[in-house]
Scaffold this motif. Structure first.
Motif, PDB file in Angstrom:
ATOM      1  N   LEU A   1      -6.078   0.336   8.783  1.00  0.00           N
ATOM      2  CA  LEU A   1      -4.971   1.077   8.168  1.00  0.00           C
ATOM      3  C   LEU A   1      -5.487   2.161   7.217  1.00  0.00           C
ATOM      4  O   LEU A   1      -5.032   3.317   7.253  1.00  0.00           O
ATOM      5  CB  LEU A   1      -4.053   0.104   7.421  1.00  0.00           C
ATOM      6  CG  LEU A   1      -2.900   0.738   6.650  1.00  0.00           C
ATOM      7  CD1 LEU A   1      -1.937   1.452   7.601  1.00  0.00           C
ATOM      8  CD2 LEU A   1      -2.148  -0.316   5.829  1.00  0.00           C
ATOM      9  N   ILE A   2      -6.440   1.807   6.366  1.00  0.00           N
ATOM     10  CA  ILE A   2      -6.966   2.776   5.390  1.00  0.00           C
ATOM     11  C   ILE A   2      -7.661   3.923   6.128  1.00  0.00           C
ATOM     12  O   ILE A   2      -7.468   5.098   5.823  1.00  0.00           O
ATOM     13  CB  ILE A   2      -7.959   2.089   4.420  1.00  0.00           C
ATOM     14  CG1 ILE A   2      -7.267   0.957   3.664  1.00  0.00           C
ATOM     15  CG2 ILE A   2      -8.544   3.110   3.449  1.00  0.00           C
ATOM     16  CD1 ILE A   2      -8.222  -0.053   3.049  1.00  0.00           C
TER      17      ILE A   2
ATOM     18  N   PRO B   1      -7.449   7.092   0.324  1.00  0.00           N
ATOM     19  CA  PRO B   1      -7.548   5.767  -0.308  1.00  0.00           C
ATOM     20  C   PRO B   1      -6.144   5.202  -0.480  1.00  0.00           C
ATOM     21  O   PRO B   1      -5.194   5.953  -0.704  1.00  0.00           O
ATOM     22  CB  PRO B   1      -8.178   6.064  -1.668  1.00  0.00           C
ATOM     23  CG  PRO B   1      -8.639   7.476  -1.637  1.00  0.00           C
ATOM     24  CD  PRO B   1      -7.930   8.180  -0.545  1.00  0.00           C
ATOM     25  N   VAL B   2      -6.036   3.877  -0.356  1.00  0.00           N
ATOM     26  CA  VAL B   2      -4.712   3.241  -0.405  1.00  0.00           C
ATOM     27  C   VAL B   2      -4.581   2.391  -1.676  1.00  0.00           C
ATOM     28  O   VAL B   2      -5.341   1.440  -1.876  1.00  0.00           O
ATOM     29  CB  VAL B   2      -4.490   2.379   0.864  1.00  0.00           C
ATOM     30  CG1 VAL B   2      -3.205   1.564   0.749  1.00  0.00           C
ATOM     31  CG2 VAL B   2      -4.440   3.264   2.103  1.00  0.00           C
TER      32      VAL B   2
ATOM     33  N   HIS C   1      -7.922   1.136  -2.503  1.00  0.00           N
ATOM     34  CA  HIS C   1      -8.676   0.509  -1.415  1.00  0.00           C
ATOM     35  C   HIS C   1      -9.269   1.583  -0.510  1.00  0.00           C
ATOM     36  O   HIS C   1      -8.572   2.531  -0.133  1.00  0.00           O
ATOM     37  CB  HIS C   1      -7.757  -0.405  -0.592  1.00  0.00           C
ATOM     38  CG  HIS C   1      -7.279  -1.607  -1.357  1.00  0.00           C
ATOM     39  ND1 HIS C   1      -6.421  -1.507  -2.439  1.00  0.00           N
ATOM     40  CD2 HIS C   1      -7.536  -2.929  -1.204  1.00  0.00           C
ATOM     41  CE1 HIS C   1      -6.183  -2.725  -2.914  1.00  0.00           C
ATOM     42  NE2 HIS C   1      -6.840  -3.605  -2.186  1.00  0.00           N
ATOM     43  N   ILE C   2     -10.555   1.419  -0.179  1.00  0.00           N
ATOM     44  CA  ILE C   2     -11.229   2.389   0.693  1.00  0.00           C
ATOM     45  C   ILE C   2     -11.810   1.656   1.906  1.00  0.00           C
ATOM     46  O   ILE C   2     -11.988   0.429   1.876  1.00  0.00           O
ATOM     47  CB  ILE C   2     -12.351   3.140  -0.059  1.00  0.00           C
ATOM     48  CG1 ILE C   2     -13.375   2.156  -0.656  1.00  0.00           C
ATOM     49  CG2 ILE C   2     -11.762   4.006  -1.191  1.00  0.00           C
ATOM     50  CD1 ILE C   2     -14.566   2.834  -1.340  1.00  0.00           C
ATOM     51  N   ALA C   3     -12.101   2.443   2.957  1.00  0.00           N
ATOM     52  CA  ALA C   3     -12.633   1.812   4.173  1.00  0.00           C
ATOM     53  C   ALA C   3     -14.141   2.020   4.319  1.00  0.00           C
ATOM     54  O   ALA C   3     -14.814   1.272   5.022  1.00  0.00           O
ATOM     55  CB  ALA C   3     -11.908   2.347   5.406  1.00  0.00           C
ATOM     56  N   GLY C   4     -14.677   3.059   3.648  1.00  0.00           N
ATOM     57  CA  GLY C   4     -16.114   3.330   3.792  1.00  0.00           C
ATOM     58  C   GLY C   4     -16.716   3.816   2.487  1.00  0.00           C
ATOM     59  O   GLY C   4     -15.995   4.275   1.601  1.00  0.00           O
ATOM     60  N   PHE C   5     -18.045   3.694   2.377  1.00  0.00           N
ATOM     61  CA  PHE C   5     -18.736   4.094   1.141  1.00  0.00           C
ATOM     62  C   PHE C   5     -18.553   5.586   0.844  1.00  0.00           C
ATOM     63  O   PHE C   5     -18.563   6.000  -0.305  1.00  0.00           O
ATOM     64  CB  PHE C   5     -20.227   3.757   1.251  1.00  0.00           C
ATOM     65  CG  PHE C   5     -20.497   2.275   1.207  1.00  0.00           C
ATOM     66  CD1 PHE C   5     -20.628   1.622  -0.014  1.00  0.00           C
ATOM     67  CD2 PHE C   5     -20.594   1.532   2.375  1.00  0.00           C
ATOM     68  CE1 PHE C   5     -20.857   0.255  -0.068  1.00  0.00           C
ATOM     69  CE2 PHE C   5     -20.821   0.162   2.327  1.00  0.00           C
ATOM     70  CZ  PHE C   5     -20.948  -0.478   1.102  1.00  0.00           C
TER      71      PHE C   5
ATOM     72  N   GLY D   1       0.772  -1.236   0.000  1.00  0.00           N
ATOM     73  CA  GLY D   1       0.000   0.000   0.000  1.00  0.00           C
ATOM     74  C   GLY D   1       0.800   1.280   0.000  1.00  0.00           C
ATOM     75  O   GLY D   1       1.856   1.377   0.627  1.00  0.00           O
ATOM     76  N   GLY D   2       0.277   2.250  -0.725  1.00  0.00           N
ATOM     77  CA  GLY D   2       0.771   3.621  -0.692  1.00  0.00           C
ATOM     78  C   GLY D   2      -0.402   4.536  -0.973  1.00  0.00           C
ATOM     79  O   GLY D   2      -1.441   4.063  -1.442  1.00  0.00           O
TER      80      GLY D   2
END
Ligand code: TXA
Ligand code: MG
Length: 363
Positions: free
Chosen positions: A133-134, A140-141, A69-73, A42-43
Motif C-alpha cells: 500500500l505504501i 509516506p503514510v 510509515h515508509i516502504a523503503g530506506f 492511513g492517510g
C-alpha cells in the motif's frame, strides 16, 4: 460516509485492490490496513488535511503525533533531517519490522502530523499489505492505530469496523495481525537513544546492541501532571476497556484466590464481572466459582483467557481482542492477572497497566 470493506490476501495482496486503496490515499482519503503489529489508519503523511481527518476520525487530541510509515530506506531522508549511527544500527537489525524511530524532522514533514514537535516518528512495517500500500501510494503514510482514541488497538478488521465504520473511506481486511501490540518506539533524535514505548523488540534486545539506552519514565509508570512524556501519547488513557479493570499481582495461587473473592463480592454487589485469566488458570476459576456454561451468565462472571502464562507471544496476540470481548459482553468490572513471564512481559504490562488506569492490587 460509506466505508468500503475490501478483503485482501495477507501474503500476496491483489495488485488491483492495493491500487484502489492507494488511490484513496493519494486523493487525501483514509484507508485502514493491517500491519504486523496492529491495524493502522492511513492517510498521506505529507498532506496536513489528511492528518486532520485522521485526528477527527479517531477523536484523537491533535497534540498526539502520528507515525509516518515508509516502504523503503530511500524514503527516509525526505523525513529525517539527521540519521545518527545508532539509528543505522537499529534499522539494519529491525527494519522492516515492529520498530519506530523518532528523528529530527525535515521541513517536508508538516507539523500537523508531528503534533507541533520538531521530531518525526518513522516506521518501516514488514506486513506485505502495508508495504504494498505504501509503495503504491508513492508517499509516506501517516498511520496511528485504527481504533477510536482511548479504546484497545484493533488486531482484526472487525475491530476497525466497530470503531471506524462510516468515518473513513476504506478498510483493507487482511485477517488477524501477528504480533498484536504496537511497535517499540525509540527516540534517536537526542544525544542518547531513549525507549519511549516497549514492544515486540524488547528493552533487553535493545540493550544488547545499544550501550547507552535510557528508558523514558513515562513508558512504564503513571504519568504525573508534572511529567512531560517524550511520546505525547503516553499521557492519555489508552487501550482501555469500558469496564473498570484491576490487576491483581502476586504469587499464582494467592492471586487466583483473591480474584475469586473479588469476583464473588462484585457479583454480590450486582456487578457483571470479567476475569482475564490464562489457559492455566481458567480451569481453576471454573472449578472454584462453580462456573458452568449456563451459570456463567446467571452467576454474572465471565472468564476470558489471554493465552498461556508461559507464552508471552500468545498473550500479546490476544490481549486487545480480550479487552474488546469484555466490552462486547458489557461487564462492569474486570479483574486481571498480571503477566510476568517471557520476552514480551514489559510490553504487555505497559499496555495492561494503562488499560487498568494503574489500578493494581498487590497480594
Ligand atoms: O505499531 C504501531 O506503531 C502502530 C501501527 C499502525 O504502525 N501505530 C501506532 O500509532 O501505534 P499510534 O499513533 O497509536 O501511536 C504512536 C505513538 C504515540 O504514543 C505518539 O505519542 C508517539 O508514537 N509519537 C509519534 N510521534 C512522536 C514523536 N515525534 N516523538 C515522540 N513520540 C511520538
Ligand atoms: Mg494507538
Amino acid at each position: 460516509m460509506d466505508t468500503r470493506l475490501i478483503t485482501i490476501d495477507k501474503e500476496e495482496p491483489e495488485p488491483d485492490r492495493i491500487e484502489e486503496a492507494a488511490a484513496v490515499i493519494r486523493s487525501g482519503g483514509l484507508v485502514a490496513f493491517p500491519t504486523e503489529t496492529v491495524y493502522g489508519l492511513g492517510g498521506s503523511a505529507l498532506d496536513p488535511e489528511a492528518s486532520r481527518k485522521i485526528y477527527a476520525a479517531k477523536g484523537r487530541p491533535s497534540d498526539n503525533p502520528l507515525i509516518a510509515h515508509i516502504a523503503g530506506f530511500d524514503a527516509l531522508p525526505e523525513l529525517a533531517a539527521e540519521i545518527p549511527e545508532t539509528a543505522r544500527i537499529l534499522m539494519r537489525l529491525y527494519w522492516p519490522g515492529p520498530m519506530t524511530l523518532v528523528f529530527k524532522k525535515t521541513d517536508a514533514v508538516p507539523y500537523e502530523i508531528t503534533g507541533g514537535l520538531d521530531t518525526v516518528a518513522v516506521r518501516m512495517p514488514s506486513h506485505p499489505v502495508a508495504r504494498a500500500l505504501i509503495q503504491a501510494a508513492g508517499v509516506p503514510v501517516a498511520a496511528p492505530s485504527a481504533n477510536a482514541s482511548g479504546r484497545p488497538s484493533p488486531t482484526r478488521a472487525e475491530h476497525v469496523a466497530e470503531d471506524m465504520d462510516g468515518r473513513i473511506d476504506m478498510i483493507l481486511d487482511g485477517g488477524e495481525v501477528g504480533i498484536g501490540l504496537e511497535s517499540t518506539i525509540i527516540d534517536v533524535s537526542g544525544s542518547q537513544p531513549s525507549l519511549l514505548r516497549p514492544g515486540f523488540i524488547s528493552e533487553e534486545m535493545l540493550a544488547q546492541v545499544l550501550e547507552n539506552l535510557t528508558v523514558d519514565d513515562a513508558s512504564m509508570g503513571p504519568v504525573g501532571s508534572d511529567m512531560h512524556p517524550k511520546a505525547p501519547g503516553m499521557k492519555y488513557r489508552h487501550y482501555a476497556p469500558r469496564a473498570q479493570m484491576t490487576i491483581v499481582r502476586g504469587g499464582t495461587q494467592v492471586v487466583e484466590a483473591q480474584i475469586c473473592h473479588l469476583a464473588q463480592e462484585a457479583v454480590r454487589a450486582g456487578k457483571k464481572t470479567g476475569i482475564l485469566c490464562t489457559e492455566e488458570s481458567c480451569p481453576v476459576y471454573k472449578e472454584a466459582l462453580h462456573l458452568t456454561p449456563e451459570r456463567q451468565d446467571g452467576g454474572g462472571i465471565i472468564l476470558k483467557s489471554a493465552g498461556s502464562r508461559h507464552d508471552s507471544l500468545s498473550v500479546a496476540h490476544n490481549l486487545y481482542s480480550a479487552l474488546r470481548f469484555f466490552d462486547s459482553v458489557q461487564v462492569d468490572v474486570i479483574y486481571s492477572e498480571s503477566f510476568e513471564e517471557g520476552r514480551l512481559k514489559g510490553a504487555i504490562m505497559n499496555r495492561l497497566q494503562k488499560a487498568a488506569g494503574y489500578r493494581i492490587l498487590e497480594v
